[in-house]
Design an enzyme around this catalytic site. Structure first.
Site, PDB file in Angstrom:
ATOM      1  N   ARG A 376       2.544 -13.481  11.940  1.00 58.25           N
ATOM      2  CA  ARG A 376       3.668 -13.320  10.683  1.00 58.25           C
ATOM      3  C   ARG A 376       4.905 -13.055  11.310  1.00 58.25           C
ATOM      4  O   ARG A 376       5.001 -12.174  11.995  1.00 58.25           O
ATOM      5  CB  ARG A 376       2.900 -12.604   9.536  1.00 58.25           C
ATOM      6  CG  ARG A 376       1.687 -12.835   9.005  1.00 58.25           C
ATOM      7  CD  ARG A 376       1.233 -11.846   7.676  1.00 58.25           C
ATOM      8  NE  ARG A 376      -0.168 -11.969   7.608  1.00 58.25           N
ATOM      9  CZ  ARG A 376      -0.792 -12.981   6.959  1.00 58.25           C
ATOM     10  NH1 ARG A 376      -0.090 -13.751   6.541  1.00 58.25           N
ATOM     11  NH2 ARG A 376      -2.117 -12.549   6.622  1.00 58.25           N
ATOM     12  N   ARG A 406      -3.257 -16.594   7.021  1.00 64.30           N
ATOM     13  CA  ARG A 406      -3.471 -16.939   5.820  1.00 64.30           C
ATOM     14  C   ARG A 406      -2.196 -16.546   4.910  1.00 64.30           C
ATOM     15  O   ARG A 406      -1.603 -15.739   4.933  1.00 64.30           O
ATOM     16  CB  ARG A 406      -4.685 -16.270   4.970  1.00 64.30           C
ATOM     17  CG  ARG A 406      -5.123 -16.830   3.680  1.00 64.30           C
ATOM     18  CD  ARG A 406      -6.135 -15.710   3.197  1.00 64.30           C
ATOM     19  NE  ARG A 406      -7.434 -16.220   3.935  1.00 64.30           N
ATOM     20  CZ  ARG A 406      -8.522 -15.400   4.411  1.00 64.30           C
ATOM     21  NH1 ARG A 406      -8.383 -14.407   4.289  1.00 64.30           N
ATOM     22  NH2 ARG A 406      -9.529 -16.087   4.935  1.00 64.30           N
ATOM     23  N   HIS A 436      -4.300 -12.880  16.716  1.00 67.22           N
ATOM     24  CA  HIS A 436      -4.032 -11.779  15.818  1.00 67.22           C
ATOM     25  C   HIS A 436      -3.494 -10.542  16.883  1.00 67.22           C
ATOM     26  O   HIS A 436      -2.912  -9.598  16.154  1.00 67.22           O
ATOM     27  CB  HIS A 436      -5.222 -11.203  14.985  1.00 67.22           C
ATOM     28  CG  HIS A 436      -4.910 -10.264  14.079  1.00 67.22           C
ATOM     29  ND1 HIS A 436      -4.944  -9.049  14.004  1.00 67.22           N
ATOM     30  CD2 HIS A 436      -4.112 -10.550  12.775  1.00 67.22           C
ATOM     31  CE1 HIS A 436      -4.893  -8.414  12.947  1.00 67.22           C
ATOM     32  NE2 HIS A 436      -3.989  -9.309  12.284  1.00 67.22           N
ATOM     33  N   TYR A 469       5.688  -1.300   6.220  1.00 69.84           N
ATOM     34  CA  TYR A 469       4.421  -1.118   6.853  1.00 69.84           C
ATOM     35  C   TYR A 469       4.621  -0.058   7.888  1.00 69.84           C
ATOM     36  O   TYR A 469       5.548  -0.020   8.658  1.00 69.84           O
ATOM     37  CB  TYR A 469       4.073  -2.304   7.680  1.00 69.84           C
ATOM     38  CG  TYR A 469       3.547  -3.228   6.543  1.00 69.84           C
ATOM     39  CD1 TYR A 469       3.999  -3.646   5.276  1.00 69.84           C
ATOM     40  CD2 TYR A 469       2.654  -4.411   7.139  1.00 69.84           C
ATOM     41  CE1 TYR A 469       3.523  -4.720   4.373  1.00 69.84           C
ATOM     42  CE2 TYR A 469       1.931  -5.490   6.167  1.00 69.84           C
ATOM     43  CZ  TYR A 469       2.607  -5.294   4.906  1.00 69.84           C
ATOM     44  OH  TYR A 469       2.015  -6.515   3.957  1.00 69.84           O
ATOM     45  N   ARG A 565      -7.739   2.598   5.345  1.00 71.98           N
ATOM     46  CA  ARG A 565      -6.731   2.150   4.015  1.00 71.98           C
ATOM     47  C   ARG A 565      -7.505   1.529   3.081  1.00 71.98           C
ATOM     48  O   ARG A 565      -7.341   1.688   1.843  1.00 71.98           O
ATOM     49  CB  ARG A 565      -5.630   1.385   4.491  1.00 71.98           C
ATOM     50  CG  ARG A 565      -4.598   1.062   3.352  1.00 71.98           C
ATOM     51  CD  ARG A 565      -3.309   0.591   3.844  1.00 71.98           C
ATOM     52  NE  ARG A 565      -3.650  -0.449   4.932  1.00 71.98           N
ATOM     53  CZ  ARG A 565      -3.686  -1.857   4.208  1.00 71.98           C
ATOM     54  NH1 ARG A 565      -3.845  -2.145   2.946  1.00 71.98           N
ATOM     55  NH2 ARG A 565      -3.957  -2.683   5.198  1.00 71.98           N
ATOM     56  N   HIS A 593      -0.820   0.810   8.243  1.00 70.06           N
ATOM     57  CA  HIS A 593      -1.274  -0.445   8.754  1.00 70.06           C
ATOM     58  C   HIS A 593      -1.875  -0.285  10.358  1.00 70.06           C
ATOM     59  O   HIS A 593      -2.301  -1.388  10.870  1.00 70.06           O
ATOM     60  CB  HIS A 593      -0.033  -1.414   8.675  1.00 70.06           C
ATOM     61  CG  HIS A 593      -0.572  -2.861   8.907  1.00 70.06           C
ATOM     62  ND1 HIS A 593      -0.124  -3.706   9.975  1.00 70.06           N
ATOM     63  CD2 HIS A 593      -1.261  -3.790   8.286  1.00 70.06           C
ATOM     64  CE1 HIS A 593      -0.598  -4.897   9.980  1.00 70.06           C
ATOM     65  NE2 HIS A 593      -1.342  -4.851   8.959  1.00 70.06           N
TER      66      HIS A 593
END
Length: 693
Positions: A376, A406, A436, A469, A565, A593
């Site tokens: 992202r 997504r 990822h 984040y 989390r 994160h």
């Protein structure tokens, strides 16, 4: 009792349900929205976040369960529940959370805003002069973009897009007596709140449209008007043998628009006839209908955060630039070569670290290669421009773009095309595995040799989220780690399989095996009477094998602290199984994160950081990178992070055996401690110290 039933009950006793655990995150965020220690507009934003998380949960998780039920697949979840039972329990808990959220908004947040001069009301709250202004505004700015869609002969029931807010209207012709249903979409191109009058009364847009419906249906009687909203299946399925991944993703995005309805939210004042009509036309059962008292789609209350009221928000945080990164850009490689550098965003600046690294690589004459991954990213990120500059400067510029991230698919497709046009080598990865990993590789000519520099992070290369984040990144020139990362890039862009990694743990190759080996080593040491413990910080923990290994380590006597989390299926505190395991969740101003791992046996400690959560998809179906941390200074930084997180007594929730979470509060006479405040204070002290030198 059958063997299958006994196995199911045994699983249920030692595993929490993944979906119900995911729902509990909403309850914790709602707790922040209710916390009067938080600034008011921050609480409003948290309230909106609850709705956003619920939307995605229904689009993906509930949609998947419904697919299982409709297909007749009798597959039980790892905790032993069949899909329908999980759906039934989700409905009960989701209704409860939605009711709590609506009540919080109506009874606490709205009055608190009004006390601060921010009045959110309805048309009925408007004074005569404000009504005149509202009518003028409606005529000029709202009415022109409205389209009433009636249902009748030659006029089929309109398509209702996912997550769009609508008004369902029943109108009658007073002359003929004919009644018709009509839908009026609340335009998404307009702000949700209409501001009028000198006091700045804020009225929800649907309330304004409902008041002026006679303009849309002249000389008709309005028998009923009610708000409703649909949530559609938002998941995508890419064939494993798709020849053109870009084309396949674009095709699936088109299908997503017309996904099945998985939730119908309606105003609780809706008539039975209107409700039945919507259910029939949208093809949803009663179990998919969620009545809401008050405003629908509270995600939009987050728009109020844009109000210019700094007194009702957190004090602006300015990220810190570490001394070693404050030198001229060409020196960043010298600094990394001397010793590893660790950064923790947003406490440390993303701009002066990660972005400075890729910018320096793009213009440095000695750099010959720049490779990176994009899962992202944002419109204002320096990553894509740096890749383009590198290509223009004749360097080998490579970007692995994950098209299947997504809800960011369209953005990533746009980035990929822009990069290709600029001469960057763009690779899309694999149909059956998401990329990822968060890695950047720089190859630089130094004398007669080529030297590699690497950044490995826990978060995306996203300039916007890097400000909100919490993530950790490591810069290193370790030759083994750099060679491993280079091999992984070659695997993704080429055709082959890495033979052996020197140091990194990478999924789907050796990551799960490597982590299990670490857990087993701690368990063996504990069983031998040695001091042994495990500390892990992740977003989600659901992998049954990892959970089982942690249970075994606990049984052996190892002390285990887990900071999770969001989703956790491990059950802590079961005598004889997990009494040595403690699970906490940290929620606060910044979204926790980072993924960090620490294994201790006596005086020996092993640290890792990387991109992977402890979920089956991360460990077996994604490209992930977790890297060992060997530099003593970086290890000390990670140790201090764990210490602060485990000492938090104000923004920490503790997981109980029944799957519920209890928020910690400072004991009487105890100072309020939050990990995020600790990290900010450390940077402020470093900043003050830098000014004095």
């Amino acid at each position: 009792m059958s063997t299958t039933q006994r196995l199911s009950e045994a699983a249920a006793a030692v595993l929490l349900n993944r979906e119900l655990s995911a729902l509990e995150l909403n309850a914790r965020v709602l707790g922040l929205a209710a916390d009067e220690n938080e600034p008011l507009l921050e609480r409003v934003k948290f309230c909106g976040i609850v709705s956003s998380i619920l939307d995605e949960f229904f689009m993906v998780r509930v949609a998947g369960l419904l697919d299982q039920v409709l297909s007749g697949i009798a597959v039980r979840s790892p905790d032993g529940r069949p899909p329908q039972q999980t759906l039934d329990e989700i409905r009960v808990r989701a209704l409860d959370i939605t009711e709590q959220e609506s009540h919080l908004w109506r009874e606490r947040l709205s009055p608190a805003l009004a006390a601060e001069g921010i009045v959110v009301g309805t048309v009925d709250d408007a004074k005569p002069a404000e009504l005149d202004e509202l009518e003028s505004l409606f005529r000029r700015q709202i009415y022109p973009v409205l389209t009433p869609l009636a249902v009748g002969a030659g006029q089929p029931f309109p398509y209702i897009s996912g997550l769009s807010l609508s008004l369902g209207v029943v109108v009658r012709d007073p002359e003929s007596g004919e009644e018709r249903f009509a839908r009026v979409k609340v335009p998404e191109v307009l702000d949700r709140f209409v501001r009028i009058g000198s006091r700045g009364l804020l009225i929800p847009l649907e309330s304004v449209i409902a008041h002026f419906l006679p303009w849309l249906f002249p000389e008709m009687e309005i028998l009923e008007r009610t708000a409703f909203r649909v949530t559609r299946d938002g998941d995508t399925e890419i064939s494993d043998d798709a020849d053109d991944l870009l084309e396949a993703v674009e095709s699936e995005l088109q299908k997503r628009r017309f996904g099945a309805v998985v939730r119908l939210e309606v105003s609780d004042s809706i008539s039975p006839a209107m409700r039945a009509r919507l259910q029939e036309r949208l093809g949803v059962g009663a179990d998919s209908v969620y009545p809401v008292k008050g405003m629908l789609d509270l995600a939009d209350v987050g728009q109020l955060y844009a109000l210019d009221r700094p007194d009702l928000k957190y004090e602006t945080w300015v990220p810190y630039t570490q001394r070693r990164l404050a030198a001229p850009s060409e020196d960043i490689f010298t600094e990394i070569a001397q010793r590893d550098i660790v950064v923790q965003h947003p406490y440390d600046s993303f701009t002066s670290s990660v972005e400075a690294f890729v910018r320096a690589a793009s213009v440095d004459e000695r750099v010959v290669t720049l490779k990176t991954t994009v899962y992202r990213t944002s419109h204002d990120s320096a990553l894509a421009p740096a890749l383009m500059v590198a290509a223009e400067n004749g360097k080998q510029s490579v970007c692995v773009v994950e098209l299947k991230a997504r809800f960011d698919e369209r953005r990533n497709i746009g980035w990929a095309r822009s990069l290709e046009q600029a001469g960057v080598h763009v690779v899309y990865g694999f149909p059956d595995m998401k990329i990822h990993a968060k890695t950047t590789l720089v190859v630089r000519r130094e004398g007669d040799e080529l030297k590699r520099y690497v950044h490995i992070g826990t978060g995306n290369y996203h300039a916007t989220t890097a400000r909100i984040y919490e993530d950790v990144g490591l810069f290193t020139a370790d030759p083994d780690i750099a060679a491993d990362v280079a091999d992984l890039f070659n695997f993704v862009t080429g055709f082959g399989r890495p033979q052996r990694f020197r140091k990194i743990l990478a999924a789907p190759f050796n990551l799960k095996k490597g982590l299990i080996e670490q857990i087993r080593a701690v368990a063996a040491a504990a069983a031998a009477g040695k001091r042994a413990n495990i500390k892990i910080k992740v977003n989600n923990l659901t992998d049954p094998d990892i959970v089982d290994e942690l249970y075994r380590a606990s049984q052996a006597g190892a002390q285990i602290d887990l900071i999770v989390r969001a989703i956790c299926t491990l059950v802590p505190g079961i005598e004889g199984l997990s009494e040595n395991i403690r699970v906490r969740s940290i929620l606060g101003r910044f979204l926790e994160h980072s993924r960090l791992f620490r294994f201790e046996i006596e005086d020996e400690r092993t640290y890792f950081l990387g991109s992977a959560d402890l979920m089956p998809r991360n460990l077996a179906h994604r490209i992930e990178v977790v890297v060992p941390v060997e530099d003593v200074h970086v290890r000390n930084e990670l140790e201090s992070m764990f210490k602060a997180l485990l000492a938090d007594n104000a923004q920490a929730w503790i997981l109980r055996r029944d799957g519920s979470w209890t928020r910690l509060r400072p004991k009487k006479g105890e100072r309020r401690r939050t990990a995020q405040a600790v990290f900010m204070r450390r940077r402020e002290r470093a900043r003050r110290l830098a000014r004095t030198h």
